[in-house]
Design a protein around this motif. Structure first.
Motif, PDB file in Angstrom:
ATOM      1  N   THR A  43      12.079   5.457   2.412  1.00 43.43           N
ATOM      2  CA  THR A  43      11.309   6.131   3.452  1.00 43.43           C
ATOM      3  C   THR A  43      10.209   7.032   2.881  1.00 43.43           C
ATOM      4  O   THR A  43       9.068   6.988   3.342  1.00 43.43           O
ATOM      5  CB  THR A  43      12.233   6.953   4.374  1.00 43.43           C
ATOM      6  N   PHE A  44      10.526   7.846   1.898  1.00 45.25           N
ATOM      7  CA  PHE A  44       9.532   8.765   1.342  1.00 45.25           C
ATOM      8  C   PHE A  44       8.339   7.997   0.779  1.00 45.25           C
ATOM      9  O   PHE A  44       7.178   8.327   1.050  1.00 45.25           O
ATOM     10  CB  PHE A  44      10.152   9.666   0.271  1.00 45.25           C
ATOM     11  N   VAL A  45       8.616   6.968  -0.025  1.00 39.76           N
ATOM     12  CA  VAL A  45       7.539   6.201  -0.657  1.00 39.76           C
ATOM     13  C   VAL A  45       6.680   5.510   0.394  1.00 39.76           C
ATOM     14  O   VAL A  45       5.444   5.529   0.316  1.00 39.76           O
ATOM     15  CB  VAL A  45       8.118   5.154  -1.634  1.00 39.76           C
ATOM     16  N   ILE A  46       7.318   4.905   1.383  1.00 37.73           N
ATOM     17  CA  ILE A  46       6.570   4.192   2.418  1.00 37.73           C
ATOM     18  C   ILE A  46       5.723   5.174   3.215  1.00 37.73           C
ATOM     19  O   ILE A  46       4.578   4.883   3.570  1.00 37.73           O
ATOM     20  CB  ILE A  46       7.514   3.395   3.344  1.00 37.73           C
ATOM     21  N   ASN A  47       6.245   6.356   3.482  1.00 37.81           N
ATOM     22  CA  ASN A  47       5.469   7.386   4.173  1.00 37.81           C
ATOM     23  C   ASN A  47       4.234   7.758   3.355  1.00 37.81           C
ATOM     24  O   ASN A  47       3.142   7.922   3.899  1.00 37.81           O
ATOM     25  CB  ASN A  47       6.336   8.617   4.426  1.00 37.81           C
ATOM     26  N   GLN A  48       4.403   7.872   2.054  1.00 36.37           N
ATOM     27  CA  GLN A  48       3.263   8.179   1.183  1.00 36.37           C
ATOM     28  C   GLN A  48       2.228   7.058   1.234  1.00 36.37           C
ATOM     29  O   GLN A  48       1.030   7.317   1.368  1.00 36.37           O
ATOM     30  CB  GLN A  48       3.740   8.366  -0.263  1.00 36.37           C
ATOM     31  N   LEU A  49       2.680   5.809   1.137  1.00 35.75           N
ATOM     32  CA  LEU A  49       1.764   4.661   1.142  1.00 35.75           C
ATOM     33  C   LEU A  49       1.071   4.477   2.491  1.00 35.75           C
ATOM     34  O   LEU A  49      -0.060   4.011   2.550  1.00 35.75           O
ATOM     35  CB  LEU A  49       2.515   3.394   0.749  1.00 35.75           C
ATOM     36  N   ALA A  50       1.741   4.859   3.559  1.00 37.63           N
ATOM     37  CA  ALA A  50       1.162   4.718   4.901  1.00 37.63           C
ATOM     38  C   ALA A  50      -0.048   5.633   5.089  1.00 37.63           C
ATOM     39  O   ALA A  50      -0.900   5.363   5.935  1.00 37.63           O
ATOM     40  CB  ALA A  50       2.223   5.004   5.963  1.00 37.63           C
ATOM     41  N   GLN A  51      -0.141   6.666   4.300  1.00 41.13           N
ATOM     42  CA  GLN A  51      -1.273   7.590   4.412  1.00 41.13           C
ATOM     43  C   GLN A  51      -2.590   6.965   3.958  1.00 41.13           C
ATOM     44  O   GLN A  51      -3.657   7.501   4.239  1.00 41.13           O
ATOM     45  CB  GLN A  51      -0.991   8.857   3.605  1.00 41.13           C
ATOM     46  N   PHE A  52      -2.507   5.822   3.285  1.00 42.91           N
ATOM     47  CA  PHE A  52      -3.706   5.170   2.759  1.00 42.91           C
ATOM     48  C   PHE A  52      -4.029   3.869   3.476  1.00 42.91           C
ATOM     49  O   PHE A  52      -4.734   3.019   2.937  1.00 42.91           O
ATOM     50  CB  PHE A  52      -3.536   4.930   1.251  1.00 42.91           C
ATOM     51  N   MET A  53      -3.526   3.711   4.690  1.00 44.82           N
ATOM     52  CA  MET A  53      -3.754   2.467   5.422  1.00 44.82           C
ATOM     53  C   MET A  53      -5.215   2.293   5.810  1.00 44.82           C
ATOM     54  O   MET A  53      -5.681   1.174   5.976  1.00 44.82           O
ATOM     55  CB  MET A  53      -2.834   2.379   6.642  1.00 44.82           C
ATOM     56  N   GLY A  54      -5.957   3.354   5.931  1.00 43.18           N
ATOM     57  CA  GLY A  54      -7.376   3.264   6.282  1.00 43.18           C
ATOM     58  C   GLY A  54      -8.219   2.666   5.176  1.00 43.18           C
ATOM     59  O   GLY A  54      -9.060   1.801   5.419  1.00 43.18           O
ATOM     60  N   THR A  55      -7.994   3.132   3.962  1.00 41.02           N
ATOM     61  CA  THR A  55      -8.761   2.632   2.807  1.00 41.02           C
ATOM     62  C   THR A  55      -7.826   2.453   1.613  1.00 41.02           C
ATOM     63  O   THR A  55      -7.865   3.234   0.661  1.00 41.02           O
ATOM     64  CB  THR A  55      -9.902   3.602   2.433  1.00 41.02           C
ATOM     65  N   PRO A  56      -6.994   1.425   1.645  1.00 42.76           N
ATOM     66  CA  PRO A  56      -6.065   1.213   0.530  1.00 42.76           C
ATOM     67  C   PRO A  56      -6.793   0.712  -0.713  1.00 42.76           C
ATOM     68  O   PRO A  56      -7.765  -0.042  -0.623  1.00 42.76           O
ATOM     69  CB  PRO A  56      -5.109   0.147   1.065  1.00 42.76           C
ATOM     70  N   THR A  57      -6.318   1.159  -1.847  1.00 43.27           N
ATOM     71  CA  THR A  57      -6.863   0.679  -3.117  1.00 43.27           C
ATOM     72  C   THR A  57      -5.866  -0.303  -3.738  1.00 43.27           C
ATOM     73  O   THR A  57      -4.737  -0.455  -3.245  1.00 43.27           O
ATOM     74  CB  THR A  57      -7.105   1.849  -4.088  1.00 43.27           C
ATOM     75  N   THR A  58      -6.276  -0.930  -4.822  1.00 44.20           N
ATOM     76  CA  THR A  58      -5.374  -1.854  -5.508  1.00 44.20           C
ATOM     77  C   THR A  58      -4.149  -1.108  -6.039  1.00 44.20           C
ATOM     78  O   THR A  58      -3.052  -1.664  -6.079  1.00 44.20           O
ATOM     79  CB  THR A  58      -6.105  -2.579  -6.659  1.00 44.20           C
ATOM     80  N   THR A  59      -4.315   0.140  -6.420  1.00 44.30           N
ATOM     81  CA  THR A  59      -3.188   0.958  -6.878  1.00 44.30           C
ATOM     82  C   THR A  59      -2.157   1.115  -5.763  1.00 44.30           C
ATOM     83  O   THR A  59      -0.953   0.989  -6.001  1.00 44.30           O
ATOM     84  CB  THR A  59      -3.672   2.349  -7.338  1.00 44.30           C
ATOM     85  N   HIS A  60      -2.607   1.386  -4.538  1.00 44.64           N
ATOM     86  CA  HIS A  60      -1.693   1.537  -3.408  1.00 44.64           C
ATOM     87  C   HIS A  60      -0.969   0.225  -3.117  1.00 44.64           C
ATOM     88  O   HIS A  60       0.235   0.217  -2.858  1.00 44.64           O
ATOM     89  CB  HIS A  60      -2.452   2.020  -2.160  1.00 44.64           C
TER      90      HIS A  60
END
Length: 150
Positions: A125-142
Motif C-alpha cells: 500500500t505505501f509504495v503504490i500510494n507513492q507511485l500513484a502521486q506520479f500518474m500525471g507525468t510518470p517517468t521511466t524510473t516510476h
C-alpha cells in the motif's frame, strides 16, 4: 422477527451476493428475488470481482491470487524472481529528471490495478500510494519502480 438475524445483500451490476447467519431467511430472500428478477443461484461463493473466497472450519479467507498472477503475466514478469520487499529501504520517489514514460495511460492502468490489489496486500500500500502521486507525468524510473512491486 428473529433476534440476532443477519442478512447481507451485496449488489454489483448484475451480480448479487447473499450472506447471513440464518439459512431459512437467506432462502426466503432468494425466493423473493427470483420471483421478481429471475435470478440464478450459482451456489457457494468462490470468485467475485477478482477475489477468491474460501470457506474453512476456522472461517473465511479471501485472496487475489488469480488476479495478481494475471497482473504479473500481463506485464511480462511471470518468470521473474519475487522480491522480499516491495521497495528497497531508503528509496525516495520524486519527480526526477529521467525521461517521461512513453505510455502514461498504461502506467495509470498498472497503478490502478495495483491499488485494487492492496485490498488483500496491505504490504504494498505505501509504495503504490507513492507511485500513484506520479500518474500525471510518470517517468521511466516510476514505471520501473511499479514493476518492481510485482
Amino acid at each position: 422477527m428473529l433476534s440476532g438475524l443477519i442478512a447481507i445483500i451485496i449488489v454489483y451490476v448484475d451480480d448479487i451476493i447473499l450472506a447471513g447467519n440464518h439459512l431459512q431467511e437467506l432462502n426466503s430472500i432468494k425466493h423473493l428475488l427470483d420471483s421478481s428478477f429471475k435470478i440464478k443461484d450459482l451456489g457457494d461463493l468462490r470468485f467475485f470481482l477478482g477475489f477468491e473466497i474460501a470457506r474453512q472450519q476456522s472461517g473465511i479467507s479471501i485472496n487475489q491470487r488469480k488476479y495478481a498472477l494475471e497482473l504479473v503475466s500481463d506485464v511480462g514478469l511471470l518468470r521473474c524472481k519475487p522480491s522480499k520487499t516491495p521497495m528497497t529501504f531508503g528509496t525516495h520517489l520524486h519527480q526526477d529528471p529521467s525521461p517521461l514514460y512513453s505510455d502514461a495511460p498504461t502506467y495509470r492502468r498498472l497503478i490502478g490495478r495495483l491499488i485494487y490489489l492492496t485490498n488483500t496486500r496491505p504490504d504494498i500500500t505505501f509504495v503504490i500510494n507513492q507511485l500513484a502521486q506520479f500518474m500525471g507525468t510518470p517517468t521511466t524510473t516510476h514505471h520501473n519502480a511499479a514493476l518492481k512491486v510485482l
